[in-house]
Design a protein around this motif. Sequence first.
Motif, PDB file in Angstrom:
ATOM      1  N   SER A 160       6.940 -37.449 -48.089  1.00 24.98           N
ATOM      2  CA  SER A 160       7.224 -36.388 -49.055  1.00 24.98           C
ATOM      3  C   SER A 160       8.271 -35.427 -48.506  1.00 24.98           C
ATOM      4  O   SER A 160       9.166 -34.975 -49.232  1.00 24.98           O
ATOM      5  CB  SER A 160       5.939 -35.622 -49.398  1.00 24.98           C
ATOM      6  N   ARG A 164      12.053 -34.550 -49.992  1.00 26.56           N
ATOM      7  CA  ARG A 164      12.577 -33.199 -50.219  1.00 26.56           C
ATOM      8  C   ARG A 164      13.928 -33.010 -49.537  1.00 26.56           C
ATOM      9  O   ARG A 164      14.848 -32.406 -50.103  1.00 26.56           O
ATOM     10  CB  ARG A 164      11.584 -32.167 -49.694  1.00 26.56           C
ATOM     11  N   GLN A 187       6.398 -28.489 -48.202  1.00 31.85           N
ATOM     12  CA  GLN A 187       5.507 -29.576 -48.576  1.00 31.85           C
ATOM     13  C   GLN A 187       4.061 -29.219 -48.246  1.00 31.85           C
ATOM     14  O   GLN A 187       3.148 -29.514 -49.027  1.00 31.85           O
ATOM     15  CB  GLN A 187       5.908 -30.866 -47.859  1.00 31.85           C
ATOM     16  N   GLU A 191       1.235 -29.370 -50.950  1.00 30.37           N
ATOM     17  CA  GLU A 191       0.570 -30.662 -50.803  1.00 30.37           C
ATOM     18  C   GLU A 191      -0.770 -30.668 -51.538  1.00 30.37           C
ATOM     19  O   GLU A 191      -1.690 -29.908 -51.185  1.00 30.37           O
ATOM     20  CB  GLU A 191       0.352 -30.969 -49.315  1.00 30.37           C
ATOM     21  N   PRO A 295       4.508 -41.115 -51.725  1.00 27.39           N
ATOM     22  CA  PRO A 295       5.833 -41.498 -51.240  1.00 27.39           C
ATOM     23  C   PRO A 295       5.746 -42.371 -49.991  1.00 27.39           C
ATOM     24  O   PRO A 295       4.859 -42.194 -49.151  1.00 27.39           O
ATOM     25  CB  PRO A 295       6.503 -40.156 -50.922  1.00 27.39           C
ATOM     26  N   HIS A 302      13.672 -42.423 -47.949  1.00 27.54           N
ATOM     27  CA  HIS A 302      12.637 -42.319 -48.972  1.00 27.54           C
ATOM     28  C   HIS A 302      12.754 -43.501 -49.932  1.00 27.54           C
ATOM     29  O   HIS A 302      13.817 -43.756 -50.495  1.00 27.54           O
ATOM     30  CB  HIS A 302      12.807 -40.997 -49.724  1.00 27.54           C
TER      31      HIS A 302
END
Length: 322
Positions: A160, A164, A187, A191, A295, A302
Amino acid sequence: MRALLVVNPAATTTSARTRDVLIHALASEMKLEAVTTEYRGHARDLGRRAAEAGNIDLVVALGGDGTVNEVVNGLLHGGPDPDRLPSLAVVPGGSTNVFARALGLPNDAVEATGALLDALRERRTRTVSLGLASGTPGTEDESVPERWFTFCAGLGFDASVIGRVEQQRERGKRSTHALYLRQVVRQFLEEPHRRHGTITLERPGAEPVEDLVLSIICNTSPWTYLGNRPVYASPEASFETALDVLGLRRLSTPAVARYGTQLLTSTPERGPRGKHAVSLHDLTDFTLHSKVPLPLQMDGDHLGLRTSVTFTGVRRALRVIV
């Protein structure tokens, strides 16, 4: 020696002039074809072409970890075969260059080129392990194409953060360690699963490891670098073994403070530890399942959302020049 040089023109720490100098230095020692990548996935296509050509001895990747990952996936498109496939060499040009540094190469592109030329003259090679991720049979992700990674993968929190960072880079922000740290904080604050993990790790012959919030898969150590500081998520991981896993079951504020401090002060002998930490060493086959899509990242790239990923640690997968 016939060699293919794959150049990422967007590499963050090399200028056009530096790349020209490196090309001339390499061309003085071998029959070199230099190709500049033009689109995402181009380095993979070039690696595959070199593997299938049958007359290329060496592929040199000039770029960051993403470029290296693409070249490796191209080289190993038909499976690992170190005795038949071209060798790989890396000239670091990214912001972190974990794979190159884990091999012991200088983080400076010019110095790394000198080290590469010395290694070629002295015929120094090393055959390293790699990780392979694929869709899990019988799940909605079973048709996802398999993909190799050189140093790490992750499902959940760390992926994640990388997502970002990629969004910020698309907006024009430079890839810096400060940028990563800011996205870690953001995050953490947002989260949704930090107190109740959704990930289960399954492996043959062992009880499942449940309720993980974070799962980091390491093929070598260190896991990453903050500037010149190495960070060890799984200190025992190495290019001579299969895969290591660090899992965390909780990311509450006290837990993040504890494990974050342990990561920042980690050493080759000591990594994160505690009642919410799970450390597994030298795993050849295992699967991560999640109750919700999470993710996935590999080598800092990613790759979208997944609910299930099967990992394989492949020893002696690729020959590299060191």
